[in-house]
Design a protein around this motif. Structure first.
Motif, PDB file in Angstrom:
ATOM      1  N   GLU A  49      48.656  36.166  59.899  1.00 60.59           N
ATOM      2  CA  GLU A  49      48.360  36.830  58.635  1.00 60.59           C
ATOM      3  C   GLU A  49      46.876  37.176  58.557  1.00 60.59           C
ATOM      4  OE1 GLU A  49      49.360  38.504  54.996  1.00 60.59           O
ATOM      5  OE2 GLU A  49      50.638  37.679  56.570  1.00 60.59           O
ATOM      6  N   GLU A  50      46.607  38.437  58.156  1.00 58.21           N
ATOM      7  CA  GLU A  50      45.219  38.873  58.076  1.00 58.21           C
ATOM      8  C   GLU A  50      44.468  38.075  57.007  1.00 58.21           C
ATOM      9  OE1 GLU A  50      43.542  40.923  59.825  1.00 58.21           O
ATOM     10  OE2 GLU A  50      45.060  41.926  61.025  1.00 58.21           O
ATOM     11  N   PRO A  51      43.365  37.435  57.373  1.00 60.09           N
ATOM     12  CA  PRO A  51      42.592  36.705  56.350  1.00 60.09           C
ATOM     13  C   PRO A  51      41.918  37.686  55.393  1.00 60.09           C
ATOM     14  CG  PRO A  51      41.397  36.759  58.415  1.00 60.09           C
ATOM     15  CD  PRO A  51      42.738  37.389  58.707  1.00 60.09           C
ATOM     16  N   ARG A  52      41.831  37.294  54.160  1.00 58.24           N
ATOM     17  CA  ARG A  52      41.225  38.153  53.151  1.00 58.24           C
ATOM     18  C   ARG A  52      40.196  37.351  52.361  1.00 58.24           C
ATOM     19  NH1 ARG A  52      44.854  42.663  51.881  1.00 58.24           N
ATOM     20  NH2 ARG A  52      46.780  42.461  53.098  1.00 58.24           N
ATOM     21  N   PHE A  53      39.212  38.030  51.819  1.00 65.15           N
ATOM     22  CA  PHE A  53      38.302  37.332  50.921  1.00 65.15           C
ATOM     23  C   PHE A  53      38.345  37.973  49.539  1.00 65.15           C
ATOM     24  CE2 PHE A  53      35.473  40.289  53.239  1.00 65.15           C
ATOM     25  CZ  PHE A  53      34.874  40.964  52.178  1.00 65.15           C
ATOM     26  N   ASP A  54      38.169  37.108  48.575  1.00 69.36           N
ATOM     27  CA  ASP A  54      38.315  37.479  47.172  1.00 69.36           C
ATOM     28  C   ASP A  54      37.197  38.425  46.761  1.00 69.36           C
ATOM     29  OD1 ASP A  54      39.009  37.634  44.555  1.00 69.36           O
ATOM     30  OD2 ASP A  54      38.528  35.555  44.053  1.00 69.36           O
ATOM     31  N   MET A  55      37.554  39.518  46.068  1.00 69.60           N
ATOM     32  CA  MET A  55      36.582  40.472  45.569  1.00 69.60           C
ATOM     33  C   MET A  55      36.082  40.109  44.178  1.00 69.60           C
ATOM     34  SD  MET A  55      36.224  42.690  47.991  1.00 69.60           S
ATOM     35  CE  MET A  55      35.434  44.080  47.212  1.00 69.60           C
ATOM     36  N   MET A  56      36.500  38.964  43.651  1.00 71.41           N
ATOM     37  CA  MET A  56      36.115  38.505  42.322  1.00 71.41           C
ATOM     38  C   MET A  56      36.543  39.496  41.245  1.00 71.41           C
ATOM     39  SD  MET A  56      34.691  35.722  43.274  1.00 71.41           S
ATOM     40  CE  MET A  56      33.943  35.123  41.772  1.00 71.41           C
ATOM     41  N   ASP A  57      37.617  40.213  41.511  1.00 67.49           N
ATOM     42  CA  ASP A  57      38.138  41.221  40.585  1.00 67.49           C
ATOM     43  C   ASP A  57      39.650  41.286  40.795  1.00 67.49           C
ATOM     44  OD1 ASP A  57      38.994  43.660  39.379  1.00 67.49           O
ATOM     45  OD2 ASP A  57      36.965  44.437  39.456  1.00 67.49           O
ATOM     46  N   GLU A  58      40.418  40.842  39.810  1.00 66.99           N
ATOM     47  CA  GLU A  58      41.872  40.777  39.965  1.00 66.99           C
ATOM     48  C   GLU A  58      42.480  42.152  40.175  1.00 66.99           C
ATOM     49  OE1 GLU A  58      43.668  38.735  36.751  1.00 66.99           O
ATOM     50  OE2 GLU A  58      42.578  36.856  37.068  1.00 66.99           O
ATOM     51  N   GLU A  59      41.978  43.163  39.472  1.00 67.69           N
ATOM     52  CA  GLU A  59      42.533  44.506  39.618  1.00 67.69           C
ATOM     53  C   GLU A  59      42.241  45.063  41.012  1.00 67.69           C
ATOM     54  OE1 GLU A  59      44.330  45.960  36.943  1.00 67.69           O
ATOM     55  OE2 GLU A  59      44.142  43.879  36.342  1.00 67.69           O
ATOM     56  N   PHE A  60      41.016  44.877  41.482  1.00 74.07           N
ATOM     57  CA  PHE A  60      40.636  45.343  42.810  1.00 74.07           C
ATOM     58  C   PHE A  60      41.458  44.616  43.874  1.00 74.07           C
ATOM     59  CE2 PHE A  60      36.532  47.392  44.580  1.00 74.07           C
ATOM     60  CZ  PHE A  60      37.269  48.037  45.547  1.00 74.07           C
ATOM     61  N   ASN A  61      41.610  43.313  43.746  1.00 76.75           N
ATOM     62  CA  ASN A  61      42.400  42.541  44.707  1.00 76.75           C
ATOM     63  C   ASN A  61      43.845  43.005  44.740  1.00 76.75           C
ATOM     64  OD1 ASN A  61      40.294  40.900  45.582  1.00 76.75           O
ATOM     65  ND2 ASN A  61      40.656  39.356  44.005  1.00 76.75           N
ATOM     66  N   ARG A  62      44.403  43.306  43.572  1.00 78.90           N
ATOM     67  CA  ARG A  62      45.798  43.728  43.508  1.00 78.90           C
ATOM     68  C   ARG A  62      46.008  45.041  44.251  1.00 78.90           C
ATOM     69  NH1 ARG A  62      46.227  43.938  38.509  1.00 78.90           N
ATOM     70  NH2 ARG A  62      47.273  41.979  38.091  1.00 78.90           N
ATOM     71  N   VAL A  63      45.126  46.010  44.033  1.00 83.09           N
ATOM     72  CA  VAL A  63      45.274  47.314  44.677  1.00 83.09           C
ATOM     73  C   VAL A  63      45.066  47.220  46.188  1.00 83.09           C
ATOM     74  CG1 VAL A  63      44.399  49.679  44.736  1.00 83.09           C
ATOM     75  CG2 VAL A  63      44.584  48.487  42.560  1.00 83.09           C
ATOM     76  N   LEU A  64      44.149  46.332  46.607  1.00 87.30           N
ATOM     77  CA  LEU A  64      43.914  46.160  48.042  1.00 87.30           C
ATOM     78  C   LEU A  64      45.032  45.391  48.734  1.00 87.30           C
ATOM     79  CD1 LEU A  64      40.094  45.323  48.084  1.00 87.30           C
ATOM     80  CD2 LEU A  64      41.177  47.418  48.902  1.00 87.30           C
ATOM     81  N   SER A  77      28.263  34.622  47.550  1.00 83.76           N
ATOM     82  CA  SER A  77      29.015  34.053  48.669  1.00 83.76           C
ATOM     83  C   SER A  77      29.003  34.926  49.918  1.00 83.76           C
ATOM     84  CB  SER A  77      30.466  33.808  48.245  1.00 83.76           C
ATOM     85  OG  SER A  77      31.082  35.018  47.816  1.00 83.76           O
ATOM     86  N   ARG A  78      28.595  36.184  49.805  1.00 84.51           N
ATOM     87  CA  ARG A  78      28.609  37.105  50.944  1.00 84.51           C
ATOM     88  C   ARG A  78      27.277  37.826  51.056  1.00 84.51           C
ATOM     89  NH1 ARG A  78      33.450  36.093  53.776  1.00 84.51           N
ATOM     90  NH2 ARG A  78      34.942  35.372  52.195  1.00 84.51           N
ATOM     91  N   LYS A  79      26.902  38.146  52.293  1.00 86.25           N
ATOM     92  CA  LYS A  79      25.717  38.974  52.510  1.00 86.25           C
ATOM     93  C   LYS A  79      26.160  40.432  52.526  1.00 86.25           C
ATOM     94  CE  LYS A  79      22.312  37.699  55.077  1.00 86.25           C
ATOM     95  NZ  LYS A  79      21.421  37.348  56.204  1.00 86.25           N
ATOM     96  N   ILE A  80      25.547  41.238  51.674  1.00 87.21           N
ATOM     97  CA  ILE A  80      25.993  42.605  51.449  1.00 87.21           C
ATOM     98  C   ILE A  80      24.833  43.564  51.679  1.00 87.21           C
ATOM     99  CG2 ILE A  80      27.010  44.196  49.769  1.00 87.21           C
ATOM    100  CD1 ILE A  80      28.027  41.620  48.311  1.00 87.21           C
TER     101      ILE A  80
END
Length: 477
Positions: A71-86, A120-123
């Motif tokens: 299963e492809e690992p995913r990281f949380d975007m801290m946005d439920e709507e964004f996570n749902r669409v992705l 949590s991430r370097k951007i």
């Protein structure tokens, strides 16, 4: 000087041709073949070796039994709507394209997303349209307004509360210089705003041209796959409302997201057009406010008019987008045609399907609407393709035609066939529970959907109907 090979690429479908054609032989569109120059010499990737982009890596075929898949690992975007669409989060090594009209909020959405992720991430945020000072001022404005609306005292004094060393801003349009900074930063997430402003020295054309967009997207994809770094691209759209550039741009990326909405309305819709890692039927709903885009976790309450009592031409439908059920308001206006030809106008609904439903009403139920104008609107600026909306459209049209309002505690769900039958719809139990949660007392559902479960376990009265004529009797007596 190395000679260049000239190709012609269709903007709509990506079809290639060695000579210019007025009409694309693949999609049939006129005037879409654009010039694309390709150098005969082999492209050198020496300037990109530091980001693991190399053409010297050889691959060999493997038996499918020896390929390890997980299963492809995913990281949380801290946005439920964004996570749902992705599809549950952002997949490392994926290339995501976000498109939308100018001023709709694409940059605002990504900026407020990376502000949440920076702890949590370097951007690395690369902007070719704004200066670093403009981005900082916009970030401060979003943060200070969000805190002031939340009654937080002195939000701007603690600058470290939203500013972190993990978020780096780069104002650059050269792809070679961007990759040089990527080597030094080694980010977890790379944001490009926008792909139309980025250019590479290996293509002799201006930024935003077909050849530049195609080559830059291909190099960014290669970097994302070899380096395991996720990339978010912002893309412009043309006057037809589609993503600017060759259609091959959409084929290159892993996910295509469309940010829709009217600038004069509050709501914005984040819709997935293509997703290699999830479902394309999901959508996210946002509300545009002074402090940025706010997630709409319960769209049913916001999409329904508070005072509908006594209003004709309004019907409530229970619809589903992806796995999310919500209630939506269908508005219709039927009036006598002023001119000889009756008008048919729709917003948020397929106009051809409306014509079909009007023909069913005239043929199967006996309502004469051929000499009347019919206007249909889906409230909230949404565009719905769920076939369960058919029964709500018919109910709203008839309510406006006879000027009799539908009870405010009644909602409907059902697909209408050409013979006037009401066909079953998917996930009827989720639709019923959503209507029950919002306090509706009656719900019209297809009769065939009641096979297999007990309707008495719900607090809402479920009325089964099998034909449009039965639904008309239940709604208007």
């Amino acid at each position: 000087m190395a000679k260049e090979k000239i190709m012609y690429v269709c903007e709509q479908c990506g079809q290639e041709s060695s000579k210019w054609l007025g009409k694309c032989p693949s999609c049939g569109q006129w005037g879409t073949m654009k010039e694309f120059r390709i150098k005969n010499e082999k492209f050198s990737h020496t300037s990109f070796t530091h980001v693991n982009i190399s053409s010297e890596v050889e691959s060999s075929p493997l038996p499918i039994s020896k390929i390890k898949a997980s299963e492809e690992p995913r990281f949380d975007m801290m946005d439920e709507e964004f996570n749902r669409v992705l599809g549950g989060g952002l997949v490392p090594g994926s290339l995501v394209l976000l498109g939308g009209e100018p001023g709709i909020g694409k940059s605002t959405l990504l900026l407020q997303t990376v502000l949440k992720l920076q702890k949590s991430r370097k951007i690395l945020y690369v902007s070719g349209e704004e200066s670093a000072r403009q981005i900082k001022l916009r970030a401060e404005r979003l943060f200070s307004l969000a805190n002031s609306l939340s009654s937080v005292s002195a939000p701007c004094e603690d600058e470290g509360s939203f500013v972190s060393d993990n978020l780096l801003i780069l104002c650059e349009t050269s792809l070679e210089k961007i990759f040089e900074q990527v080597k030094n930063v080694q980010p977890d997430l790379l944001v490009i705003d926008s792909i139309q402003t980025v250019s590479t020295e290996n293509i002799d054309s201006s930024a935003g041209s077909l050849s530049q967009i195609r080559e830059c997207a291909a190099l960014l994809l290669k970097y994302a796959k070899t380096g395991g770094v996720s990339i978010l691209l912002i893309g412009h759209i043309n006057k037809e409302g589609t993503l600017a550039g060759p259609k091959v741009l959409e084929h290159i990326v892993d996910t295509v997201l469309q940010f829709e909405g009217d600038q004069h309305h509050l709501y914005r819709i984040l819709r997935s057009i293509k997703n290699r890692f999830g479902n394309t039927s999901e959508l996210g709903i946002y509300e545009m406010r002074q402090d940025g885009l706010r997630q709409v976790t319960n769209p049913s309450e916001l999409l329904l008019t508070e005072n509908r009592e006594g209003l004709s031409g309004v019907s409530i439908a229970s619809t589903i987008e992806g796995v999310r059920p919500f209630l939506i308001e269908t508005q219709a206006l039927v009036s006598t045609a002023v001119y000889g030809t009756a008008q048919r106008s729709t917003i948020g609904f397929d106009g051809r399907r409306l014509n079909m439903l009007l023909a069913v009403l005239e043929k199967r139920v006996g309502f004469k609407l051929a000499q009347k104008d019919v206007f249909l609107n889906i409230a909230g600026g949404l565009r719905v393709t769920d076939p369960a909306l058919d029964l709500s459209v018919i109910a709203a049209v008839l309510s406006s035609n006879i000027d009799v309002p539908i009870d405010i505690d009644v909602c409907v769900a059902g697909e209408v066939g050409l013979s006037g039958e009401i066909r079953p719809v998917a996930r009827i139990e989720q639709r019923i529970l959503e209507a029950q949660k919002l306090g509706f007392k009656r719900m019209l559902v297809p009769k065939h959907n009641l096979q297999g479960f007990d309707p008495k376990k719900y607090k809402i009265e479920i009325v089964p109907v099998s034909k449009v004529s039965e639904a008309v009797k239940e709604l208007f007596g």
